[in-house]
Enzyme design. Structure first.
Site, mmCIF file in Angstrom:
data_model
loop_
_atom_site.group_PDB
_atom_site.id
_atom_site.type_symbol
_atom_site.label_atom_id
_atom_site.label_comp_id
_atom_site.label_asym_id
_atom_site.label_seq_id
_atom_site.Cartn_x
_atom_site.Cartn_y
_atom_site.Cartn_z
ATOM 1 N N ARG A 252 1.042 -0.989 0.076
ATOM 2 C CA ARG A 252 0.143 -0.092 -0.035
ATOM 3 C C ARG A 252 0.931 1.209 -0.024
ATOM 4 N NH1 ARG A 252 -1.555 2.446 4.794
ATOM 5 N NH2 ARG A 252 -1.352 0.739 6.187
ATOM 6 N N HIS A 256 -3.607 4.352 5.006
ATOM 7 C CA HIS A 256 -4.595 3.477 5.057
ATOM 8 C C HIS A 256 -5.966 4.062 4.733
ATOM 9 C CE1 HIS A 256 -7.005 0.262 7.188
ATOM 10 N NE2 HIS A 256 -7.797 1.111 7.621
ATOM 11 N N TYR A 265 3.808 5.825 11.462
ATOM 12 C CA TYR A 265 4.172 4.516 12.100
ATOM 13 C C TYR A 265 4.947 3.756 10.833
ATOM 14 C CZ TYR A 265 0.017 3.681 8.959
ATOM 15 O OH TYR A 265 -0.820 3.760 7.868
#
Length: 351
Positions: A252, A256, A265
């Site tokens: 990805r 998100h 993160y």
């Protein structure tokens, strides 16, 4: 355990064939169809992100980087098969025949976005994690009991394998040998949780062992690896040989969702060595003589027109009836919700 599930690959990052035996299965029609769909859903994804930033649709989950996995899997399905997506699989949905305007409507919070075209067996995107695996297993079991050759595919991410529904779905499918394909897109993160903190298993494919389900691990950024392994799984399912678990290792590239900040993160350098699946596919086309500048230009123009028309149609829909929020859950509206509805309507009327 990684050694037991080697990564299946057909083309490398430079678009060179690493499995020459697959060359005879590749023709111009397949190549051009795959390129069209990957470019189409990439352009849709970019437009959706832009619309969200402009406040024209709601929170949106991008899938950029996962085009080969979604297109490669969806193109292997038959017209009467079932597709059970997550909230990040609208690329697969569009490839399988979902209406683009309605897909935009879904991300604009509209009920109409959950309605598939006539004759298409596409369930609404599952936001609860892993619930769609049970639905897919049930639908495919029903098809088996009816004596059809139709199958079901359930899409899910690596985080879904931590849910009980994942294990229940695989167990039921194994016991009843349902024609179900469990298609995992392992993009390295379950929201902000990296794969190695999500599980101690080295692969997701190995999780099929406990249920005696054939499992395979493929390069999810290699369209051909996904497509050919999907075809094998589809044929097994149609021939009454039961379910298959496919782990497509992908990436990805973005957040998100548009409400997420991956820099919190994910190390900045992570993923920079991963070649874009569309770039990789274009390299293959040029290496093998499939690239056609006029074809590509026409596809780009056609897709741009389609997307702009879908956005215009989406925004021309009449405003939703806010009372629908309250009126279609209970036979009799509880007092608390009735009070909330009355208050809301008064606010809308400026009282």
């Amino acid at each position: 355990m990684v050694e037991s599930f080697p990564m299946k690959k057909v083309i490398d990052d430079q678009g060179n064939l690493v499995m020459a035996s697959e060359r005879e299965l590749i023709d111009q029609d397949l190549v051009q169809t795959a390129y069209y769909h990957m470019y189409r859903i990439r352009t849709f994804d970019k437009k959706a992100k832009s619309l969200q930033r402009q406040g024209r649709i709601g929170t949106y989950p991008p899938f950029e980087g996962q085009e080969a996995a979604q297109v490669g899997s969806a193109l292997a399905l038959g017209e009467e098969d079932w597709l059970f997506p997550t909230y990040r699989d609208h690329g697969a949905m569009l490839t399988f025949g979902a209406n683009m305007t309605r897909t935009f409507l879904y991300w604009n919070g509209r009920l109409e976005g959950c309605v598939p075209p006539d004759g298409k067996r596409i369930f609404p995107a599952a936001v609860p994690i892993a619930t769609q695996l049970l639905h897919a297993t049930g639908a495919s079991w029903a098809e088996k009991r009816k004596g059809t050759k139709n199958i079901a595919i359930a899409y899910f991410g690596d985080g879904a394998t931590s849910e009980g529904d994942f294990h229940e779905g695989l167990n039921f499918a194994s016991v009843f040998q349902t024609p179900t394909i469990f298609f995992n897109q392992n993009n390295g993160y379950a929201i902000s949780v990296p794969f190695e903190r999500q599980m101690n298993s080295k692969t997701i494919a190995q999780k099929g062992i406990a249920y005696e389900i054939p499992s395979v691990r493929v390069d999810g950024n290699d369209f051909f690896a996904v497509y050919f392994e999907m075809q094998k799984a589809v044929n097994r399912a149609r021939n009454g040989e039961g379910p298959t678990l496919i782990e497509a290792v992908t990436w990805r590239t973005g957040a998100h969702t548009t409400a997420d900040d991956p820099t919190k993160y994910r190390p900045k350098e992570l993923g920079q060595d991963i070649v874009d699946p569309i770039v990789r596919f274009e390299r293959f086309m040029k290496n093998e003589g499939f690239w056609d500048e006029d074809f590509a230009a026409n596809i780009h123009q056609e897709v741009e027109k389609e997307i702009e028309a879908a956005v215009k149609e989406m925004e021309s829909y009449p405003k939703a009836n806010v009372e629908d929020i309250f009126d279609h859950v209970f036979a009799e509206l509880p007092n608390q919700l009735a009070s909330q509805k009355d208050t809301y309507l008064q606010l809308l009327r400026g009282k």
